[in-house]
Design an enzyme around this catalytic site. Structure first.
Site, PDB file in Angstrom:
ATOM      1  N   ARG A  86       0.851  -1.190   0.000  1.00  0.00           N
ATOM      2  CA  ARG A  86       0.000   0.000   0.000  1.00  0.00           C
ATOM      3  C   ARG A  86       0.888   1.241   0.000  1.00  0.00           C
ATOM      4  NH1 ARG A  86      -1.785   0.967   4.258  1.00  0.00           N
ATOM      5  NH2 ARG A  86      -1.170  -0.805   5.527  1.00  0.00           N
ATOM      6  N   TYR A 214      -1.861  -3.541  -6.746  1.00  0.00           N
ATOM      7  CA  TYR A 214      -1.541  -4.268  -5.522  1.00  0.00           C
ATOM      8  C   TYR A 214      -2.646  -4.178  -4.458  1.00  0.00           C
ATOM      9  CZ  TYR A 214       0.144  -5.712  -1.154  1.00  0.00           C
ATOM     10  OH  TYR A 214       0.203  -6.367   0.029  1.00  0.00           O
ATOM     11  N   LYS A 223      -9.592  -1.900   1.927  1.00  0.00           N
ATOM     12  CA  LYS A 223      -9.289  -0.727   2.759  1.00  0.00           C
ATOM     13  C   LYS A 223     -10.113   0.487   2.336  1.00  0.00           C
ATOM     14  CE  LYS A 223      -6.142  -3.117   4.819  1.00  0.00           C
ATOM     15  NZ  LYS A 223      -6.395  -3.643   6.165  1.00  0.00           N
ATOM     16  N   HIS A 243     -10.367  -1.685  11.936  1.00  0.00           N
ATOM     17  CA  HIS A 243      -9.289  -2.548  11.434  1.00  0.00           C
ATOM     18  C   HIS A 243      -9.027  -3.631  12.483  1.00  0.00           C
ATOM     19  CE1 HIS A 243      -4.894  -2.697   9.729  1.00  0.00           C
ATOM     20  NE2 HIS A 243      -5.675  -3.547   9.108  1.00  0.00           N
ATOM     21  N   SER A 265      -1.113  -3.233  10.366  1.00  0.00           N
ATOM     22  CA  SER A 265      -0.849  -4.213   9.312  1.00  0.00           C
ATOM     23  C   SER A 265       0.414  -5.017   9.623  1.00  0.00           C
ATOM     24  CB  SER A 265      -0.647  -3.474   7.983  1.00  0.00           C
ATOM     25  OG  SER A 265      -1.705  -2.585   7.769  1.00  0.00           O
ATOM     26  N   CYS A 267       1.076  -7.224  11.881  1.00  0.00           N
ATOM     27  CA  CYS A 267       1.441  -7.408  13.294  1.00  0.00           C
ATOM     28  C   CYS A 267       0.765  -8.654  13.872  1.00  0.00           C
ATOM     29  CB  CYS A 267       1.056  -6.181  14.109  1.00  0.00           C
ATOM     30  SG  CYS A 267       2.107  -4.759  13.781  1.00  0.00           S
ATOM     31  N   ASP A 292      -9.257  -9.198   9.602  1.00  0.00           N
ATOM     32  CA  ASP A 292      -8.720  -7.863   9.276  1.00  0.00           C
ATOM     33  C   ASP A 292      -9.683  -6.715   9.554  1.00  0.00           C
ATOM     34  OD1 ASP A 292      -6.506  -6.344   8.241  1.00  0.00           O
ATOM     35  OD2 ASP A 292      -7.619  -6.037   6.388  1.00  0.00           O
ATOM     36  N   ARG A 383       1.938 -12.169  -0.247  1.00  0.00           N
ATOM     37  CA  ARG A 383       0.643 -12.488   0.375  1.00  0.00           C
ATOM     38  C   ARG A 383       0.042 -13.782  -0.156  1.00  0.00           C
ATOM     39  NH1 ARG A 383      -1.712  -8.212   3.776  1.00  0.00           N
ATOM     40  NH2 ARG A 383      -0.167  -6.572   3.715  1.00  0.00           N
TER      41      ARG A 383
END
Ligand code: OXD
Ligand code: MN
Length: 605
Positions: A86, A214, A223, A243, A265, A267, A292, A383
């Site tokens: 991102r 992406y 998002k 989030h 993100s 974590c 998420d 990912r």
């Protein structure tokens, strides 16, 4: 309903008889006039359509077939090397007034943004296919779900949206001829970061994204809609878009308590949500509802009810293995998409931390023969994209239309120092303050430096679609609307000792911390009342079978007044950004913490 080849680019889909277009058809027509695609495909989400897309992508190299014996229906996608995360600096909240976007967002005025970015869409789809991708965020039958439609010229985006959302006919059926959908226009453009913009227009509930293929930049349901636009809607309509992962902790009696956790993100949200509990033999299990994003409404029972707007996991691959997340390893052995991972000689996906050392025979994420001089074989932000239902840990209630009742919120970041393993806030208002003062070390999920500590309130810094001071206000206002507001906790799995090594083993052992929270909720676990909140006594944690020394546990639970005084300074500076807009309650909590720390430092030891 979905013609295979709907003919000339500019003809709208006429399925309502007569010549009156629906709002969706009009917007598609307008977008086609701007982007000038060679053809338009309305996606129905069917298997036949997915198969056709895969064939096309295998043919043009967008997809690389993985070993179909060990990874059936699974594919590798390599994004452009300058388009791997991102791009927060190219992401804008476009509100009429700058103050409504607030000091933590990039801002452009809506007309200025459109004038600047419209030329990048002009003719951007020449010679390409425009896909119209209708999708539902949330379970198809939930009153809390919402419809979005993404227009994109990326087949990879279409395939990913089919995993991540309820895409196709179900969404068109839910929408009918209504205008109640969030339009998102996306084009790969030329993938040049100089011409990359991710624009949210929350006042008109519109998204424009150009120049990136992406993840969070391009899958507009994730998002852009489910957090940035939805957070704005949620404040307007009295709910919460966060989030957060959602998990259920089952106790030995079979009772399940649901918790939602906000971590920045990369974590460990996915790993926590899908955890195989280290206390399974004692009857504690974790069930996954989401990994998420959580949309939460005040339920008729006065509880906060959470749905997962997504239907898949877009998780960080490096570090994922049979120990850190055995459930996802099982889930992603079929019908999965891998992005920017490495590939073994036998055509299997590979990343650092999966197993063993990288082999010389690997092909790296750029498609080159790997050698150690080339750095990691998989991109650090590579990912997997996998349907949620494929996880052995998926909750039987993950698609309940009314959502699951949330009893606890967990905030957490990646902090080498300062934050103890876990503490509990004193009450809702203090809990909001704990979330507002969150900080974490940056990761590879976004471009920019990695490992730099930044304030990231509620893990929403890159995702809040409006002024964060107003967001704190909204949080403060939500508590009193609930008969049983969630208890609020803060965790830190990442505290390090003086030798730089992590003190806590994490992963499946984190269930010990969840168990403590459960017992706090049920009024059974002890805690020390410290300036920052309630910290577990050693005896209140279930530590049998864990090879962590008593000294290390002390260190993990230690609240250092000097560290916290520094933390207070840093948060004070951060809060100053919001000026008068910062709610008085946040200021009051900040002062109260300062006083409590002061009192402790004056107490003779
Ligand atoms: C994500 C992120 O992809 O937060 O979920 O970056
Ligand atoms: Mn995320």
């Amino acid at each position: 309903m979905s013609p295979k080849d709907p003919g000339p680019a500019i003809s709208p889909r006429k399925c309502h008889g007569g010549s009156v277009s629906t709002p969706l058809e009009s917007w598609v027509e307008e977008s086609a006039r701007l982007t000038k695609p060679a053809k338009i495909v309305w996606c129905d989400g069917s298997q036949a359509e997915a198969d056709r897309l895969v064939d096309d992508m295998l043919r043009d190299g967008t997809f690389i077939q993985l070993n179909q014996k060990t990874f059936p229906n699974s594919y590798l996608h390599r994004s452009n090397p300058n388009d791997v995360a991102r791009t927060e600096h190219l992401t804008f909240i476009c509100t009429r007034k700058k103050e409504d976007a607030g000091p933590t967002n990039n801002w452009m005025a809506p007309e200025e943004a459109k004038d600047k970015v419209r030329p990048l869409f002009d003719g951007a789809m020449k010679g390409r296919t425009m896909y119209v991708v209708p999708y539902i965020l949330g379970p198809a039958t939930s009153p809390y779900s919402k419809v979005g439609v993404e227009i994109t010229d990326s087949a990879y985006v279409v395939a990913s949206m089919r995993v991540m959302s309820r895409m196709g006919k179900a969404a068109l059926d839910r929408l009918g001829s209504s205008s109640d959908f969030v339009p998102g226009l996306h084009s790969l453009g030329d993938l040049d970061p100089e011409r990359r913009f991710i624009l949210q227009f929350p006042e008109e509930k519109l998204i424009w994204s150009v120049g990136s293929g992406y993840g969070g930049n391009a899958l507009l349901g994730k998002k852009c809609f489910a957090l940035r636009i939805a957070s704005w809607m949620a404040r307007e309509q009295g709910w919460m878009a966060e989030h957060m992962l959602i998990l259920g902790l089952e106790d030995p009696t079979g009772k399940v308590t649901y918790m939602a956790a906000a971590f920045p993100s990369a974590c460990g949200k996915t790993n926590l949500a899908m955890m195989v509990s280290a206390l399974e033999s004692q009857g504690y299990r974790v069930w996954t509802v989401g990994d998420d994003i959580a949309w939460m409404h005040v339920g008729s029972d006065g509880m906060l009810r959470a749905i997962n707007p997504e239907s898949g996991f877009f998780g960080v691959a490096p570090g994922t293995n049979g120990k850190t997340n055995p459930n996802v390893i099982k889930a992603l052995h079929h019908d999965s998409i891998f992005t920017n991972v490495a590939m073994t000689e036998s055509g299997e996906p590979w990343w650092e931390g999966l197993d063993g050392d990288p082999q010389e025979s690997l092909v790296n994420w750029k498609g080159e023969k790997w050698t150690s001089s080339k750095g990691p074989a998989a991109h650090p932000n590579s990912r997997y994209t996998v349907p949620a239902k494929q996880s052995p840990s998926i909750s039987a209630h993950w698609e309940d239309p009314e959502g699951v009742p949330i009893s606890a919120f967990i905030f957490g970041g990646r902090r080498a120092r300062v934050a103890p393993l876990v503490y509990e806030a004193r009450n809702w208002q203090h809990g909001v303050f704990v979330g507002a003062m969150m900080a974490s070390e940056t990761t590879a999920a976004a471009t920019g430096a990695v490992g730099v500590t930044r304030r990231d309130p509620m893990a929403m810094l890159p995702f809040c679609g409006y002024n964060m001071a107003d967001y704190f206000r909204h949080w403060l206002d939500m508590g009193p609307k609930l008969k049983h507001p969630p208890r609020v906790f803060h965790v830190n799995w990442f505290r390090k000792g003086p030798d730089g090594k992590l003190l806590w083993p994490g992963y499946g052992e984190n269930v010990r911390v969840l168990k403590w929270m459960l017992e706090r909720i049920e009024g059974r676990a002890d805690a020390n009342d410290t300036p920052i909140g309630y910290v577990p006594t050693r005896a209140s944690l279930t530590l049998e079978g864990l090879s962590v020394s008593p000294g290390t546990i002390e260190e993990l639970l230690h609240v250092d007044s000097n560290d916290w005084a520094e933390e207070l300074d840093a948060t004070g500076k951060f809060f100053e950004k919001f000026g008068k807009r910062l709610p008085a309650e946040i200021r009051a909590e900040h002062n109260a913490l300062a006083e409590r720390l002061q009192r402790v430092s004056l107490t003779p030891k």
